[in-house]
Design a protein around this motif. Structure first.
Motif, PDB file in Angstrom:
ATOM      1  N   LYS A  64       0.849  -1.188   0.000  1.00 28.81           N
ATOM      2  CA  LYS A  64       0.000   0.000   0.000  1.00 28.81           C
ATOM      3  C   LYS A  64       0.882   1.234   0.000  1.00 28.81           C
ATOM      4  CE  LYS A  64      -3.777  -2.201   2.573  1.00 28.81           C
ATOM      5  NZ  LYS A  64      -4.707  -2.069   3.726  1.00 28.81           N
ATOM      6  N   VAL A  65       0.264   2.384  -0.303  1.00 26.40           N
ATOM      7  CA  VAL A  65       0.990   3.644  -0.171  1.00 26.40           C
ATOM      8  C   VAL A  65       0.134   4.634   0.613  1.00 26.40           C
ATOM      9  CG1 VAL A  65       2.322   3.370  -2.299  1.00 26.40           C
ATOM     10  CG2 VAL A  65       0.138   4.577  -2.378  1.00 26.40           C
ATOM     11  N   ASN A  66       0.798   5.486   1.373  1.00 25.73           N
ATOM     12  CA  ASN A  66       0.151   6.601   2.054  1.00 25.73           C
ATOM     13  C   ASN A  66       0.529   7.888   1.341  1.00 25.73           C
ATOM     14  OD1 ASN A  66      -1.171   5.146   4.020  1.00 25.73           O
ATOM     15  ND2 ASN A  66       0.409   5.428   5.570  1.00 25.73           N
ATOM     16  N   LEU A  67      -0.471   8.699   1.003  1.00 23.58           N
ATOM     17  CA  LEU A  67      -0.231   9.966   0.326  1.00 23.58           C
ATOM     18  C   LEU A  67      -0.131  11.085   1.354  1.00 23.58           C
ATOM     19  CD1 LEU A  67      -2.860   9.624  -2.559  1.00 23.58           C
ATOM     20  CD2 LEU A  67      -0.462   8.917  -2.592  1.00 23.58           C
ATOM     21  N   PHE A  68       0.939  11.861   1.283  1.00 19.96           N
ATOM     22  CA  PHE A  68       1.137  13.002   2.170  1.00 19.96           C
ATOM     23  C   PHE A  68       1.015  14.268   1.332  1.00 19.96           C
ATOM     24  CE2 PHE A  68       2.994   9.434   4.299  1.00 19.96           C
ATOM     25  CZ  PHE A  68       2.762   9.660   5.660  1.00 19.96           C
ATOM     26  N   LEU A  69      -0.132  14.942   1.431  1.00 20.71           N
ATOM     27  CA  LEU A  69      -0.475  16.060   0.551  1.00 20.71           C
ATOM     28  C   LEU A  69       0.138  17.380   1.020  1.00 20.71           C
ATOM     29  CD1 LEU A  69      -4.277  15.240   0.094  1.00 20.71           C
ATOM     30  CD2 LEU A  69      -2.367  14.502  -1.342  1.00 20.71           C
ATOM     31  N   ASN A  70       0.036  18.370   0.118  1.00 19.51           N
ATOM     32  CA  ASN A  70       0.410  19.758   0.457  1.00 19.51           C
ATOM     33  C   ASN A  70       1.850  19.903   0.934  1.00 19.51           C
ATOM     34  OD1 ASN A  70      -1.611  21.606  -0.176  1.00 19.51           O
ATOM     35  ND2 ASN A  70      -2.832  21.048   1.609  1.00 19.51           N
ATOM     36  N   GLY A  71       2.742  19.130   0.368  1.00 18.36           N
ATOM     37  CA  GLY A  71       4.151  19.280   0.711  1.00 18.36           C
ATOM     38  C   GLY A  71       4.499  18.955   2.147  1.00 18.36           C
ATOM     39  N   GLN A  72       3.735  18.055   2.769  1.00 19.58           N
ATOM     40  CA  GLN A  72       3.992  17.707   4.172  1.00 19.58           C
ATOM     41  C   GLN A  72       5.388  17.125   4.382  1.00 19.58           C
ATOM     42  OE1 GLN A  72       0.754  15.516   6.326  1.00 19.58           O
ATOM     43  NE2 GLN A  72      -0.328  15.701   4.390  1.00 19.58           N
ATOM     44  N   LEU A  73       5.932  16.487   3.350  1.00 17.24           N
ATOM     45  CA  LEU A  73       7.230  15.828   3.491  1.00 17.24           C
ATOM     46  C   LEU A  73       8.370  16.667   2.934  1.00 17.24           C
ATOM     47  CD1 LEU A  73       6.293  12.116   2.666  1.00 17.24           C
ATOM     48  CD2 LEU A  73       6.260  13.324   4.857  1.00 17.24           C
ATOM     49  N   GLY A  74       8.100  17.952   2.693  1.00 18.86           N
ATOM     50  CA  GLY A  74       9.156  18.839   2.211  1.00 18.86           C
ATOM     51  C   GLY A  74       8.828  19.422   0.853  1.00 18.86           C
ATOM     52  N   SER A  75       9.641  20.365   0.420  1.00 20.13           N
ATOM     53  CA  SER A  75       9.446  20.967  -0.896  1.00 20.13           C
ATOM     54  C   SER A  75       9.630  19.911  -1.975  1.00 20.13           C
ATOM     55  CB  SER A  75      10.445  22.101  -1.122  1.00 20.13           C
ATOM     56  OG  SER A  75      11.748  21.584  -1.347  1.00 20.13           O
ATOM     57  N   GLU A  76       9.093  20.185  -3.166  1.00 26.19           N
ATOM     58  CA  GLU A  76       9.169  19.190  -4.239  1.00 26.19           C
ATOM     59  C   GLU A  76      10.624  18.880  -4.611  1.00 26.19           C
ATOM     60  OE1 GLU A  76       6.621  20.209  -7.502  1.00 26.19           O
ATOM     61  OE2 GLU A  76       4.813  19.667  -6.386  1.00 26.19           O
ATOM     62  N   GLN A  77      11.468  19.897  -4.657  1.00 28.07           N
ATOM     63  CA  GLN A  77      12.874  19.631  -4.966  1.00 28.07           C
ATOM     64  C   GLN A  77      13.540  18.818  -3.859  1.00 28.07           C
ATOM     65  OE1 GLN A  77      15.404  22.709  -6.459  1.00 28.07           O
ATOM     66  NE2 GLN A  77      13.920  23.418  -7.977  1.00 28.07           N
ATOM     67  N   ASP A  78      13.176  19.093  -2.615  1.00 25.28           N
ATOM     68  CA  ASP A  78      13.730  18.298  -1.507  1.00 25.28           C
ATOM     69  C   ASP A  78      13.358  16.826  -1.641  1.00 25.28           C
ATOM     70  OD1 ASP A  78      14.911  20.485  -0.345  1.00 25.28           O
ATOM     71  OD2 ASP A  78      13.333  20.804   1.146  1.00 25.28           O
ATOM     72  N   THR A  79      12.142  16.567  -2.126  1.00 26.50           N
ATOM     73  CA  THR A  79      11.722  15.162  -2.223  1.00 26.50           C
ATOM     74  C   THR A  79      12.491  14.411  -3.295  1.00 26.50           C
ATOM     75  OG1 THR A  79       9.876  15.568  -3.782  1.00 26.50           O
ATOM     76  CG2 THR A  79       9.400  15.738  -1.408  1.00 26.50           C
ATOM     77  N   VAL A  80      12.989  15.117  -4.313  1.00 31.07           N
ATOM     78  CA  VAL A  80      13.856  14.454  -5.304  1.00 31.07           C
ATOM     79  C   VAL A  80      15.131  13.986  -4.617  1.00 31.07           C
ATOM     80  CG1 VAL A  80      15.081  14.668  -7.494  1.00 31.07           C
ATOM     81  CG2 VAL A  80      12.910  15.865  -7.171  1.00 31.07           C
ATOM     82  N   ASN A  81      15.728  14.862  -3.837  1.00 30.10           N
ATOM     83  CA  ASN A  81      16.920  14.497  -3.072  1.00 30.10           C
ATOM     84  C   ASN A  81      16.650  13.329  -2.136  1.00 30.10           C
ATOM     85  OD1 ASN A  81      19.308  15.941  -3.651  1.00 30.10           O
ATOM     86  ND2 ASN A  81      18.470  17.799  -2.735  1.00 30.10           N
ATOM     87  N   ASP A  82      15.514  13.391  -1.444  1.00 29.68           N
ATOM     88  CA  ASP A  82      15.186  12.354  -0.471  1.00 29.68           C
ATOM     89  C   ASP A  82      14.986  10.997  -1.145  1.00 29.68           C
ATOM     90  OD1 ASP A  82      15.330  14.283   1.477  1.00 29.68           O
ATOM     91  OD2 ASP A  82      13.166  14.600   1.607  1.00 29.68           O
ATOM     92  N   CYS A  83      14.306  11.004  -2.290  1.00 31.63           N
ATOM     93  CA  CYS A  83      14.139   9.750  -3.035  1.00 31.63           C
ATOM     94  C   CYS A  83      15.489   9.237  -3.534  1.00 31.63           C
ATOM     95  CB  CYS A  83      13.192   9.956  -4.214  1.00 31.63           C
ATOM     96  SG  CYS A  83      11.444  10.012  -3.778  1.00 31.63           S
TER      97      CYS A  83
END
Length: 337
Positions: A64-83
């Protein structure tokens, strides 16, 4: 159970019962995190829900996946780094936020390259899309599993109707921290204000900036109608918002699971296109009903197109892999530079 008497430490009746119950219990589902830049009911959210549904269905609920909306997990560019580093599983984000990490992807966000949803589908689902996806693995350590089709980025502002470039002058326009988009506005005669997505609503509300550009679906889901009055239907960028997965996570999966992830991404991609076709007209009407005024750019947007393509395209030939790369894309669409 007849061999239990041969164990060095005999099991008691309670221990045997516990073992049987444990073995009979269902294995809990593996749950992954998906960062989503936009709000509920956005095109990104719709894409994420379909991916989640397809993944759960294809794995009989084991994943399953959980969706975290509205940038809860950081800015979009930050999420590229995190992935890329493997600290985040998936992200749904605007293509312009991948471009700094994998510049060739910027070819699809050059102004006026994509001129319809059909062209967006043709490019992303064809050989061009495959090549760009391979480049993101090489450059950024993330894999594109699917594409969200959000529509053309239209211009909104709180001050006045904008139909010509002359009307645009004097307005303070927020743009993402993306060089191509910044240079497009400079070609039109203004210096835009680069700003993180998470700060945009507040900046518009407080009149720090007068306007911004995003697709109709995003304008609606973000409730910009509460703080913006005027829309201009420019069509300089068709907003593509890929679903990316950490390449490390992807490679850790079995071949069967990798195939499931790819298929779930394809299903979500097709759903996203269908959702845009089915919903955009109704959303435009609702925005008008909520008080927004929609205008077309004058003269078929001719001056906007001429200035942006002339100034911006040549500047990015090298970063996208050469002029021939853009020529290949346009040839795919039956056009040329």
């Amino acid at each position: 159970m007849k061999k239990l008497s041969n164990w060095k430490t005999p099991l008691t009746g309670l221990a045997i019962l516990t073992l049987i119950v444990t073995l009979a219990m269902p294995v809990s589902a593996k749950t992954w995190k998906v960062a989503v830049g936009d709000a509920a009911n956005s095109a990104q959210h719709e894409m994420g829900k379909k991916f989640a549904e397809a993944l759960e269905s294809k794995t009989d609920g084991k994943y399953k996946v959980n969706l975290f909306l509205n940038g809860q997990l950081g800015s979009e560019q930050d999420t590229v780094n995190d992935c890329s580093m493997g600290t985040l599983d998936f992200s749904l984000l605007a293509i312009n936020n991948i471009t700094p990490f994998s510049p060739t992807v910027g070819s699809l966000s050059l102004p006026y390259v994509i001129q319809s949803l059909e062209e967006a589908e043709q490019l992303t689902q064809g050989e061009v899309g495959k090549e760009l996806a391979a480049n993101t693995i090489r450059d950024a350590g993330v894999r594109i599993l699917g594409w969200t089709y959000t529509g053309f980025r239209v211009l909104t502002n709180s001050k006045r109707p904008v139909k010509t470039l002359e009307d645009l002058k004097g307005l303070v326009i927020r743009v993402p921290k993306n060089a191509i988009m910044i240079d497009s506005y400079k070609a039109w005669g203004i210096n835009p204000t680069p700003m993180a997505w998470s700060e945009t609503f507040t900046a518009l509300q407080q009149k720090v900036v007068d306007g911004q550009d995003n697709p109709f679906l995003t304008v609606h889901s973000m409730k910009f109608y509460e703080i913006q009055k005027y829309i201009t239907t420019i069509r300089y960028i068709f907003s593509l918002e890929p679903l990316i997965v950490s390449e490390g996570l992807f490679q850790d999966q079995s071949k069967e699971m990798q195939a499931i992830l790819i298929e779930a991404g394809k299903e979500a991609t097709l759903h996203s296109a269908a959702h845009l076709r089915a919903s955009e007209d109704a959303i435009k009407k609702d925005l008008v009903d909520k008080g927004m005024v929609i205008d077309e750019a004058a003269d078929g947007e001719k001056e906007w197109i001429e200035k942006a393509t002339k100034a911006v395209w040549p500047k990015y030939y090298d970063s996208i892999g050469g002029k021939d790369k853009l020529e290949k894309i346009l040839n795919t669409l039956g056009r040329s530079i």
